[in-house]
Design a protein around this motif. Structure first.
Motif, PDB file in Angstrom:
ATOM      1  N   ALA A 206      42.768  31.751  44.185  1.00  7.78           N
ATOM      2  CA  ALA A 206      41.834  31.194  43.199  1.00  7.78           C
ATOM      3  C   ALA A 206      41.993  31.896  41.855  1.00  7.78           C
ATOM      4  N   GLU A 207      41.728  31.160  40.787  1.00 10.39           N
ATOM      5  CA  GLU A 207      41.599  31.755  39.466  1.00 10.39           C
ATOM      6  C   GLU A 207      40.136  32.132  39.277  1.00 10.39           C
ATOM      7  N   ILE A 208      39.884  33.386  38.891  1.00  6.53           N
ATOM      8  CA  ILE A 208      38.531  33.914  38.848  1.00  6.53           C
ATOM      9  C   ILE A 208      38.003  33.955  37.421  1.00  6.53           C
ATOM     10  N   GLU A 209      36.807  33.390  37.250  1.00  6.31           N
ATOM     11  CA  GLU A 209      36.089  33.476  35.980  1.00  6.31           C
ATOM     12  C   GLU A 209      35.084  34.611  36.091  1.00  6.31           C
ATOM     13  N   GLU A 210      35.227  35.603  35.221  1.00  4.39           N
ATOM     14  CA  GLU A 210      34.443  36.836  35.344  1.00  4.39           C
ATOM     15  C   GLU A 210      33.068  36.677  34.689  1.00  4.39           C
ATOM     16  N   ASP A 211      32.138  36.056  35.417  1.00  3.27           N
ATOM     17  CA  ASP A 211      30.785  35.890  34.882  1.00  3.27           C
ATOM     18  C   ASP A 211      29.848  37.007  35.304  1.00  3.27           C
ATOM     19  N   GLU A 212      30.277  37.854  36.261  1.00  5.94           N
ATOM     20  CA  GLU A 212      29.547  39.061  36.626  1.00  5.94           C
ATOM     21  C   GLU A 212      30.516  40.038  37.277  1.00  5.94           C
ATOM     22  N   ALA A 213      30.062  41.272  37.460  1.00  3.35           N
ATOM     23  CA  ALA A 213      30.933  42.303  38.030  1.00  3.35           C
ATOM     24  C   ALA A 213      31.198  42.011  39.508  1.00  3.35           C
ATOM     25  N   PRO A 214      32.393  42.330  40.005  1.00  2.00           N
ATOM     26  CA  PRO A 214      32.678  42.104  41.420  1.00  2.00           C
ATOM     27  C   PRO A 214      31.927  43.072  42.324  1.00  2.00           C
ATOM     28  N   THR A 215      31.417  42.558  43.436  1.00  2.00           N
ATOM     29  CA  THR A 215      30.831  43.427  44.460  1.00  2.00           C
ATOM     30  C   THR A 215      31.927  44.227  45.139  1.00  2.00           C
TER      31      THR A 215
END
Length: 227
Positions: A206-215
């Motif tokens: 998947a291509e990830i859109e960084e709308d929050e920090a990763p857990t």
């Protein structure tokens, strides 16, 4: 996919895995900072062990997607030598009618096991001599060691506890039949970067859109975020 969705899927998956009596290994719960500090000297990055959530680049996760966690993974050099750590193991979750699209593998042989939940539907067909998908060819697979002939394009449904062995050249797509299913995968060494052959042109990650920090980091984050 938005990172917030990825984080939510991780939490949901962990809950389902625990509900079936499985617990992920300690490194699954390392924060991104912990992973950066502790990954050196481990096999985690090189073997791409960990969280893997994909929508196959199509942006329709609920319709075409898959949750995976690679628990362990050997080395191709051992597989080539025929000795050593020649195996891999994963846990997967496929939701109701959530397609993992038609594909096969060049090297990997795998046992796909219904570990609990709904039925696991698997559509099967063979391959042409050049390795491309042959939707007119049936296959013979082993279901818990018992040979089973499957006509081209037919679907088998595995109940909890049942499994199928799939060899290179046996094309398959699968989904949860009637609900979400927890799937075990035991295989030869796994290489998701080069060893997946899809019938139709499609992305693996998947291509990830960084709308929050990763857990937690995905395996697809390792090359960019773990130096």
């Amino acid at each position: 996919m938005k990172r917030s969705r990825v984080n939510a899927i991780m939490a949901e998956a962990d809950e389902m895995i625990r509900s079936h009596g499985f617990v992920l290994p300690p490194f699954a719960y390392w924060s991104p900072d912990e992973m950066k500090q502790r990954v050196a000297g481990t096999r985690i990055k090189a073997s791409r062990m960990g969280w893997d959530i994909t929508d196959y680049g199509k942006g329709r996760y609920d319709e075409m997607g898959l949750f995976l966690f690679t628990l362990r993974n050997g080395e191709l050099s051992d597989l080539t030598a025929g000795r050593g750590m020649c195996y891999a193991e994963k846990l997967l979750i496929s939701k109701k009618d959530q397609i993992s699209p038609m594909h096969t593998h060049v090297i990997k042989a795998e046992d796909i096991i219904n570990r609990g939940g709904a039925g696991l539907a698997i559509k099967l067909c063979g391959a042409h001599a050049d390795g491309t998908c042959d939707e007119t060819a049936g296959v013979t697979v082993l279901c818990d060691g018992v040979p089973r002939e499957v006509a081209a394009g037919d679907t088998i449904v595995l109940s909890p506890g049942e499994s199928v062995t799939l060899l290179p050249g046996q094309y398959h797509e699968f989904w949860g039949d009637g609900g979400a299913v927890l799937i075990g995968e035991v295989s030869t060494v796994n290489d998701d970067v080069t060893d997946n052959v899809f019938r139709d042109p499609i992305g693996r990650f998947a291509e990830i859109e960084e709308d929050e920090a990763p857990t937690h980091l995905l395996v697809s984050d390792y090359d960019t975020l773990l130096k």
